[in-house]
Design a protein around this motif. Sequence first.
Motif, PDB file in Angstrom:
ATOM      1  N   ALA A 205     -29.336  12.152 -29.685  1.00 25.27           N
ATOM      2  CA  ALA A 205     -28.716  13.277 -30.398  1.00 25.27           C
ATOM      3  C   ALA A 205     -27.277  13.435 -29.936  1.00 25.27           C
ATOM      4  O   ALA A 205     -26.803  14.540 -29.665  1.00 25.27           O
ATOM      5  N   GLY A 206     -26.600  12.299 -29.826  1.00 24.97           N
ATOM      6  CA  GLY A 206     -25.272  12.290 -29.230  1.00 24.97           C
ATOM      7  C   GLY A 206     -24.168  12.576 -30.219  1.00 24.97           C
ATOM      8  O   GLY A 206     -24.284  12.326 -31.416  1.00 24.97           O
ATOM      9  N   ARG A 207     -23.089  13.108 -29.690  1.00 26.27           N
ATOM     10  CA  ARG A 207     -21.872  13.267 -30.477  1.00 26.27           C
ATOM     11  C   ARG A 207     -21.141  11.934 -30.480  1.00 26.27           C
ATOM     12  O   ARG A 207     -21.139  11.204 -29.496  1.00 26.27           O
ATOM     13  N   VAL A 208     -20.470  11.624 -31.563  1.00 25.92           N
ATOM     14  CA  VAL A 208     -19.889  10.297 -31.731  1.00 25.92           C
ATOM     15  C   VAL A 208     -18.850   9.999 -30.658  1.00 25.92           C
ATOM     16  O   VAL A 208     -18.765   8.887 -30.144  1.00 25.92           O
ATOM     17  N   SER A 209     -18.054  11.001 -30.269  1.00 21.35           N
ATOM     18  CA  SER A 209     -17.034  10.769 -29.244  1.00 21.35           C
ATOM     19  C   SER A 209     -17.659  10.447 -27.900  1.00 21.35           C
ATOM     20  O   SER A 209     -17.113   9.667 -27.108  1.00 21.35           O
ATOM     21  N   GLU A 210     -18.820  11.039 -27.600  1.00 22.22           N
ATOM     22  CA  GLU A 210     -19.503  10.779 -26.335  1.00 22.22           C
ATOM     23  C   GLU A 210     -19.953   9.321 -26.253  1.00 22.22           C
ATOM     24  O   GLU A 210     -19.827   8.679 -25.201  1.00 22.22           O
ATOM     25  N   LEU A 211     -20.476   8.806 -27.339  1.00 25.11           N
ATOM     26  CA  LEU A 211     -20.980   7.440 -27.342  1.00 25.11           C
ATOM     27  C   LEU A 211     -19.850   6.416 -27.339  1.00 25.11           C
ATOM     28  O   LEU A 211     -19.939   5.383 -26.667  1.00 25.11           O
ATOM     29  N   CYS A 212     -18.785   6.697 -28.091  1.00 29.39           N
ATOM     30  CA  CYS A 212     -17.691   5.731 -28.201  1.00 29.39           C
ATOM     31  C   CYS A 212     -16.891   5.615 -26.910  1.00 29.39           C
ATOM     32  O   CYS A 212     -16.260   4.577 -26.663  1.00 29.39           O
ATOM     33  N   SER A 259     -18.539  -5.218 -18.001  1.00 29.68           N
ATOM     34  CA  SER A 259     -17.431  -4.256 -17.984  1.00 29.68           C
ATOM     35  C   SER A 259     -17.015  -3.935 -19.412  1.00 29.68           C
ATOM     36  O   SER A 259     -17.399  -4.625 -20.359  1.00 29.68           O
ATOM     37  N   GLY A 260     -16.206  -2.892 -19.531  1.00 26.04           N
ATOM     38  CA  GLY A 260     -15.731  -2.470 -20.846  1.00 26.04           C
ATOM     39  C   GLY A 260     -16.584  -1.367 -21.434  1.00 26.04           C
ATOM     40  O   GLY A 260     -17.421  -0.768 -20.758  1.00 26.04           O
ATOM     41  N   ARG A 261     -16.373  -1.106 -22.689  1.00 26.78           N
ATOM     42  CA  ARG A 261     -17.102  -0.053 -23.389  1.00 26.78           C
ATOM     43  C   ARG A 261     -18.537  -0.492 -23.662  1.00 26.78           C
ATOM     44  O   ARG A 261     -18.813  -1.684 -23.837  1.00 26.78           O
ATOM     45  N   LEU A 262     -19.402   0.473 -23.718  1.00 28.51           N
ATOM     46  CA  LEU A 262     -20.804   0.176 -23.993  1.00 28.51           C
ATOM     47  C   LEU A 262     -20.995  -0.339 -25.410  1.00 28.51           C
ATOM     48  O   LEU A 262     -21.717  -1.324 -25.633  1.00 28.51           O
ATOM     49  N   LEU A 263     -20.353   0.303 -26.361  1.00 19.45           N
ATOM     50  CA  LEU A 263     -20.535  -0.051 -27.765  1.00 19.45           C
ATOM     51  C   LEU A 263     -19.332  -0.844 -28.273  1.00 19.45           C
ATOM     52  O   LEU A 263     -18.213  -0.334 -28.315  1.00 19.45           O
ATOM     53  N   ARG A 269     -14.280  -5.669 -30.602  1.00 18.26           N
ATOM     54  CA  ARG A 269     -13.450  -4.477 -30.451  1.00 18.26           C
ATOM     55  C   ARG A 269     -14.318  -3.256 -30.188  1.00 18.26           C
ATOM     56  O   ARG A 269     -15.417  -3.144 -30.745  1.00 18.26           O
ATOM     57  N   PRO A 270     -13.842  -2.297 -29.392  1.00 16.57           N
ATOM     58  CA  PRO A 270     -14.630  -1.091 -29.144  1.00 16.57           C
ATOM     59  C   PRO A 270     -14.766  -0.257 -30.411  1.00 16.57           C
ATOM     60  O   PRO A 270     -13.848  -0.196 -31.246  1.00 16.57           O
ATOM     61  N   TYR A 271     -15.905   0.380 -30.563  1.00 18.22           N
ATOM     62  CA  TYR A 271     -16.099   1.298 -31.671  1.00 18.22           C
ATOM     63  C   TYR A 271     -15.272   2.554 -31.452  1.00 18.22           C
ATOM     64  O   TYR A 271     -15.210   3.083 -30.348  1.00 18.22           O
ATOM     65  N   THR A 272     -14.646   3.031 -32.502  1.00 20.08           N
ATOM     66  CA  THR A 272     -14.001   4.345 -32.497  1.00 20.08           C
ATOM     67  C   THR A 272     -14.840   5.281 -33.348  1.00 20.08           C
ATOM     68  O   THR A 272     -15.725   4.845 -34.087  1.00 20.08           O
ATOM     69  N   ARG A 273     -14.556   6.565 -33.254  1.00 18.98           N
ATOM     70  CA  ARG A 273     -15.309   7.531 -34.048  1.00 18.98           C
ATOM     71  C   ARG A 273     -15.122   7.260 -35.541  1.00 18.98           C
ATOM     72  O   ARG A 273     -16.044   7.482 -36.334  1.00 18.98           O
ATOM     73  N   HIS A 274     -13.937   6.764 -35.911  1.00 15.54           N
ATOM     74  CA  HIS A 274     -13.689   6.464 -37.326  1.00 15.54           C
ATOM     75  C   HIS A 274     -14.495   5.240 -37.756  1.00 15.54           C
ATOM     76  O   HIS A 274     -15.000   5.192 -38.886  1.00 15.54           O
ATOM     77  N   ASP A 275     -14.632   4.271 -36.861  1.00 16.09           N
ATOM     78  CA  ASP A 275     -15.457   3.101 -37.164  1.00 16.09           C
ATOM     79  C   ASP A 275     -16.897   3.515 -37.426  1.00 16.09           C
ATOM     80  O   ASP A 275     -17.547   3.026 -38.367  1.00 16.09           O
ATOM     81  N   VAL A 276     -17.418   4.402 -36.569  1.00 15.57           N
ATOM     82  CA  VAL A 276     -18.806   4.839 -36.715  1.00 15.57           C
ATOM     83  C   VAL A 276     -18.981   5.642 -38.001  1.00 15.57           C
ATOM     84  O   VAL A 276     -19.972   5.474 -38.725  1.00 15.57           O
TER      85      VAL A 276
END
Length: 397
Positions: A205-212, A259-263, A269-276
């Motif tokens: 139940a995560g917010r998109v910014s938290e996951l990205c 290392s790096g971003r989880l998603l 490339r890392p996911y951004t909130r706009h990508d999601v």
Amino acid sequence: MVNNPTRRPGSELATAPTRAEDAYARLRAQLGAVAPRDPVTNRLAPRRDRLDLLAEVCDRETFLLVTGWLSSTAAGTVASKRNYADDVRHWAAVVSEQGHARFTLDAVTPGVIRTWRLSEEERGRSARTINRRLSAVQSLADYRAHQEGQQPVKLVTRFDRPKVDRSAAAVRSTPVLEADELQRLMDACADRNEALVVLLAYTLAGRVSELCTADLSALQNRGRVCRLDLTRKGGKVRVFTLPPELCELVDEVLAGRTSGRLLLRADGRPYTRHDVDQMLTRLGRKARILTCPDAYTGRGRRPAGQEAKPRHSFRTCKRCRDVTPHVLRASKLTHMHDAGVPLEEIQQYADHADPATTLGYIRQRDDEAVKARNAAASVDLYRHVLDRWTTTDETAA
């Protein structure tokens, strides 16, 4: 004087040059980029750093004030900082209509606020959005008063704020997906990277910014037993033990990466909130979720059986809705309620500071059923009247 956003506002952020530059670079990264919309054509321009856009609309003194304010704890999360930065640009557009070339806080007078609120209400702007933008300009005024050692000025009074309905009707704008719709959405994923985003967003139940913004350093252990330290709204760190099956998918997606971003996207490339946002919108349309029967993408072949129906697209249809990260969050919390999870536990899982926020999701689910049940209970009182004045099948025969 035109602001140069590449130069650090030294005295506002730090005393040592290197530390000021680090702080300024951090603020630039936190604010990120946005595609500004042309007020005349309503078209989106190329994406630009929010800091550069602020430098263009503010005079130098106000720009230093805004950057100091955004660097403070006035906005507790990255998402709040970005919203506040966008709100400043909004107020800059408002004062420009009053003849001000650049935004200054003094240009936002009580008369401007009152006129603006009435105009926003006339345009159908939600009370929540109006209140947020009023809170932003008041917070900036409070910060300036604190910096200057003066008493805070009540720029926005309670008479300027519209009342916000926190009942079910207020949150009904966020639809909830049923189990079969969620499964169709997950089936529409093109690769395991997309599937991991959807599954994590729903499960936590995560917010998109938290996951990205989650890094691999937040992931403890690997294999079928793993935990994720998720930094939630307000900087609160919560530890989630992921289901073993989901841990296996995480391992498959990471493929030994440490290392790096989880998603990350399939291209690395890392996911951004706009990508999601864009990905969920695409998946929702592909799976035909939250769409009316007549909706048509405008690409490829029309779905079978729609030849005689009006031709329109998702973009023009007012009955079609986009699947967003918040839809997944609302769906998870609602499904927890359906499963009989206590309110306190749902509130804790969602990290809602106020139980009234959690109740909004539950009331949205129960509102129609409760009203129907209470209305039906009235029949026992006047059933004899109905029997007298209505025609039954037997009497009609």
